[in-house]
Design an enzyme around this catalytic site. Structure first.
Site, short mmCIF file in Angstrom:
data_model
loop_
_atom_site.label_atom_id
_atom_site.label_comp_id
_atom_site.label_asym_id
_atom_site.label_seq_id
_atom_site.Cartn_x
_atom_site.Cartn_y
_atom_site.Cartn_z
NE ARG A 118 -1.18 2.53 2.82
CZ ARG A 118 -0.62 3.62 3.29
NH1 ARG A 118 -0.52 4.70 2.54
NH2 ARG A 118 -0.10 3.66 4.51
CG ASP A 119 3.33 4.23 2.99
OD1 ASP A 119 2.90 5.17 2.30
OD2 ASP A 119 4.06 4.41 3.99
CG HIS A 176 4.45 4.40 8.97
ND1 HIS A 176 3.75 3.46 8.24
CD2 HIS A 176 4.88 5.31 8.05
CE1 HIS A 176 3.76 3.79 6.96
NE2 HIS A 176 4.44 4.91 6.82
CG HIS A 213 7.93 7.80 5.09
ND1 HIS A 213 7.79 7.34 3.81
CD2 HIS A 213 6.77 7.55 5.72
CE1 HIS A 213 6.58 6.83 3.66
NE2 HIS A 213 5.93 6.94 4.81
CB CYS A 229 2.53 10.19 1.11
SG CYS A 229 0.86 10.86 1.09
CG ASN A 259 7.62 3.52 4.67
OD1 ASN A 259 7.29 4.18 3.71
ND2 ASN A 259 6.85 3.37 5.72
N1 COA Z 1 -13.63 5.32 -2.36
C1 COA Z 1 -14.19 5.57 -3.57
N2 COA Z 1 -14.96 6.65 -3.83
C2 COA Z 1 -15.13 7.53 -2.82
C3 COA Z 1 -14.56 7.35 -1.56
C4 COA Z 1 -13.79 6.19 -1.35
N3 COA Z 1 -13.21 5.92 -0.16
N4 COA Z 1 -14.92 8.37 -0.78
C5 COA Z 1 -15.69 9.18 -1.49
N5 COA Z 1 -15.83 8.68 -2.74
C6 COA Z 1 -16.62 9.26 -3.84
C7 COA Z 1 -18.02 9.63 -3.40
O1 COA Z 1 -18.89 8.54 -3.53
C8 COA Z 1 -18.35 10.77 -4.33
O2 COA Z 1 -18.69 10.21 -5.59
P1 COA Z 1 -19.77 10.93 -6.54
O3 COA Z 1 -19.16 12.24 -6.92
O4 COA Z 1 -19.88 9.96 -7.67
O5 COA Z 1 -21.00 11.06 -5.70
C9 COA Z 1 -16.99 11.47 -4.51
O6 COA Z 1 -16.00 10.50 -4.20
C10 COA Z 1 -16.81 12.69 -3.64
O7 COA Z 1 -17.08 12.34 -2.29
P2 COA Z 1 -16.51 13.20 -1.05
O8 COA Z 1 -16.96 12.57 0.20
O9 COA Z 1 -16.87 14.65 -1.29
O10 COA Z 1 -14.96 12.98 -1.18
P3 COA Z 1 -13.81 14.05 -1.39
O11 COA Z 1 -13.78 14.54 -2.78
O12 COA Z 1 -13.87 15.04 -0.28
O13 COA Z 1 -12.52 13.13 -1.22
C11 COA Z 1 -11.38 11.30 -0.10
C12 COA Z 1 -12.21 12.56 0.03
C13 COA Z 1 -10.98 10.90 1.28
C14 COA Z 1 -12.22 10.23 -0.76
C15 COA Z 1 -10.14 11.56 -1.01
O14 COA Z 1 -9.52 12.73 -0.58
C16 COA Z 1 -9.16 10.41 -0.94
O15 COA Z 1 -9.41 9.33 -1.44
N6 COA Z 1 -8.00 10.61 -0.32
C17 COA Z 1 -7.03 9.53 -0.16
C18 COA Z 1 -5.70 10.07 0.05
C19 COA Z 1 -4.68 8.97 0.18
O16 COA Z 1 -4.88 7.81 -0.14
N7 COA Z 1 -3.50 9.35 0.68
C20 COA Z 1 -2.42 8.44 0.84
C21 COA Z 1 -2.55 7.53 2.00
S1 COA Z 1 -2.28 8.30 3.55
ZN ZN Z 2 4.02 6.06 5.09
#
Ligand code: COA
Ligand code: ZN
Length: 301
Positions: free
Chosen positions: A15-16, A208, A210, A241, A250
């Site tokens: 994942r990371d 954890h 890095h 990230c 890491n």
């Molecule tokens: N998986 C898939 N789709 C998701 C989701 C998830 N976990 N969370 C929200 N969505 C979808 C919603 O269903 C919505 O879809 P629609 O437009 O078709 O209705 C859309 O995304 C927007 O939803 P919202 O709640 O407003 O999300 P957002 O745009 O504020 O995004 C996250 C928030 C958390 C989903 C997004 O920022 C994200 O995935 N971040 C991950 C960051 C990451 O992985 N970082 C590295 C690891 S630490």
């Molecule tokens: Zn990390």
């Protein structure tokens, strides 16, 4: 000095480690790597994340990965979730160990999951309630930027402790202190772990790091000296990230296992098999990884 006799290594490479790789890694290759890691003696592997596919396109095959890996019932296949939607998707895929992520600095949390810390905490409260009603065995939380933030720089220890206290009140099982961009140093690690252990009674604490500034192993040793027994690493030293400038790899899993073997601290992990996994990871991403032990061999191997 008292050190733990046994530690639990949590492998976060799939994942990371992979999330930051630009070129798409085929699902089959991810599955092969996870299956090989599952045969090394590791007990917990973070295999993917159920985040928005546009946020991390590399892990858009999370459900396929979960369905294609060979599930060994003695292992925990942890998945990262940023929100309730992620938990629902994780449950559908059969996950039983979820790892929620939130940051200790507001600007990083906003950048990473588009929420304030308060909003993430409220979401987590609902997630724990939901998880307890479903087949989720373990709920852990990664606190990103716990040792410093690439945007805000210093993050007050008190802020991290307050967040941890809230998480514990909501019923978290494990809290992982994450050094997202390698800003920790050994003294700071000892102080933060001390502050945490004074108030956190039930949840287990893990770390954890890095290795952005080559302090990873020293920081792990500092954590061990404070009786921490959950250490997260990435095979080969994969890692990074996409939302954190400067989040290099890491600490390499095989490097820490080699060091712990030499120190007589048990991990239950077979170093030879792990080195093969590190080489496999290198082949998969097609470039040299920073892990050292895979290049020079185990100290007494
Ligand atoms: N998986 C898939 N789709 C998701 C989701 C998830 N976990 N969370 C929200 N969505 C979808 C919603 O269903 C919505 O879809 P629609 O437009 O078709 O209705 C859309 O995304 C927007 O939803 P919202 O709640 O407003 O999300 P957002 O745009 O504020 O995004 C996250 C928030 C958390 C989903 C997004 O920022 C994200 O995935 N971040 C991950 C960051 C990451 O992985 N970082 C590295 C690891 S630490
Ligand atoms: Zn990390």
């Amino acid at each position: 000095m008292e050190l733990p006799r046994e530690v639990s290594i949590v492998e976060t490479g799939p994942r990371d480690g992979l999330q930051n790789i630009q070129q798409y890694v085929e699902t089959g290759e991810k599955v092969n790597l996870i299956n090989a890691l599952s045969k090394t003696g590791l007990r917990v592997i973070e295999v993917t994340s159920f985040v928005h596919p546009k946020a991390v396109p590399q892990l858009r095959d999370a459900a396929q990965v979960m369905s294609q890996i060979q599930h060994d019932s003695t292992l925990s296949y942890r998945v990262l979730v940023p929100n309730m939607k992620g938990v629902e998707r994780a449950l559908e895929s059969g996950a039983s160990h979820i790892n929620f992520v939130l940051a200790a600095s507001n600007s990083f949390n906003k950048n990473n999951v588009n929420r304030s810390i308060a909003e993430s905490l409220e979401e987590f409260r609902r997630i724990v309630e939901f998880a307890h009603k479903k087949k989720i065995d373990t709920v852990s939380v990664s606190i990103s930027t716990a040792f410093g933030c690439p945007f805000e720089k210093r993050v007050p220890m008190q802020k991290v402790v307050e967040i941890a206290l809230q998480l514990e009140r909501f019923g978290v099982d494990q809290i992982i202190l994450c050094d997202t961009t390698g800003m920790a140093n050994p003294m700071y690690v000892r102080e933060l772990v001390q502050e945490m252990s004074e108030v956190i009674n039930r949840a287990q604490i893990g770390v954890h790091f890095h290795d952005t500034r080559s302090t990873g192993l020293a920081n792990i040793f500092a954590a061990l000296s404070m009786s921490i027994t959950i250490i997260e690493t990435c095979v080969g030293g994969l890692g990074g990230c996409p939302f954190a400038p400067g989040a290099n790899g890491n600490v390499a899993t095989e490097d820490i296992v080699n060091m712990l073997d030499d120190m007589g601290i048990k991990t239950g992990v077979n170093l030879g098999r792990l080195i093969k996994c590190a080489k496999m990871a290198q082949d998969i991403i097609g470039r040299e990884l920073p892990g050292q032990v895979m290049k020079v061999g185990p100290t007494y191997g």
